[in-house]
Design an enzyme around this catalytic site. Structure first.
Site, PDB file in Angstrom:
ATOM      1  N   VAL A  59     -82.112  -7.370 124.422  1.00  0.00           N
ATOM      2  CA  VAL A  59     -80.822  -7.748 123.838  1.00  0.00           C
ATOM      3  C   VAL A  59     -81.033  -8.501 122.529  1.00  0.00           C
ATOM      4  O   VAL A  59     -80.356  -8.237 121.533  1.00  0.00           O
ATOM      5  CB  VAL A  59     -79.975  -8.573 124.836  1.00  0.00           C
ATOM      6  CG1 VAL A  59     -78.695  -9.076 124.184  1.00  0.00           C
ATOM      7  CG2 VAL A  59     -79.637  -7.738 126.067  1.00  0.00           C
ATOM      8  N   CYS A  60     -81.983  -9.420 122.501  1.00  0.00           N
ATOM      9  CA  CYS A  60     -82.252 -10.190 121.283  1.00  0.00           C
ATOM     10  C   CYS A  60     -82.734  -9.287 120.152  1.00  0.00           C
ATOM     11  O   CYS A  60     -82.335  -9.442 118.996  1.00  0.00           O
ATOM     12  CB  CYS A  60     -83.290 -11.274 121.546  1.00  0.00           C
ATOM     13  SG  CYS A  60     -82.804 -12.479 122.792  1.00  0.00           S
ATOM     14  N   ALA A  61     -83.578  -8.329 120.487  1.00  0.00           N
ATOM     15  CA  ALA A  61     -84.075  -7.381 119.481  1.00  0.00           C
ATOM     16  C   ALA A  61     -82.928  -6.542 118.930  1.00  0.00           C
ATOM     17  O   ALA A  61     -82.796  -6.370 117.706  1.00  0.00           O
ATOM     18  CB  ALA A  61     -85.162  -6.494 120.094  1.00  0.00           C
TER      19      ALA A  61
END
Length: 166
Positions: A59-61
């Site tokens: 999700v962060c990527a």
């Protein structure tokens, strides 16, 4: 404080909750070159600040890639992605992903950003997912503490807030 969960488990956020209308708290983080960076480094610009647990997660990527694409389309807006990742890991990840329009910054040393913006998760010393838009006068114009850290933020609302900030 905002009620936030990480993998459906409640977490304790350390620091002060930031609200729309607040003067943006200053902070000190590290650039990928190990240089200290503060809010003052972006004086006169609108700042779209994203707090993420780690750029090495799905999700962060995806979030960082999305804001990298959007940053290229916005004038006078600097996107900052802040995590507890080491600067070396951030630099490696950005090079591998072609991230050129976002400043990835590390809060690992002092958790200065995490505590100043109320996103430091006590249980795991990671940053909770949140977005802050700070105008060119350092007033907070948009805040989203994502209720479940593993969920995506509201991209459209954050981008619109950044475009409308002066």
């Amino acid at each position: 404080m905002a009620n936030v969960t990480f993998s459906q488990e409640p977490v304790t956020l350390v620091g002060n909750e930031v609200k729309v209308g607040d003067k943006a708290p200053n902070f000190t983080v590290l650039s990928n070159e190990l240089k200290e960076v503060t809010l003052d480094n972006y004086e006169g610009k609108v700042k779209l600040i994203t707090a993420v647990p780690s750029v090495d997660t799905g999700v962060c990527a995806a979030e960082t890639r999305r804001f990298n694409e959007e940053a290229a389309k916005m004038e006078n807006v600097q996107v900052l992605t802040i995590s507890m990742d080491l600067p070396f890991a951030q630099a490696r990840w950005c090079a591998a992903e072609g991230i050129e329009n976002v400043d990835t910054l590390s809060d690992h040393k002092d958790a200065s950003f995490g505590e100043s913006y109320g996103v430091l998760m006590k249980e795991n010393r990671l940053l909770a997912r949140a977005i802050f838009v700070v105008d060119s006068n350092n007033q907070v114009t948009y805040v989203e503490y994502v209720p479940e850290v593993t969920d995506h933020p509201n991209y459209e609302a954050a981008i619109e807030a950044a475009k409308n900030a002066k």
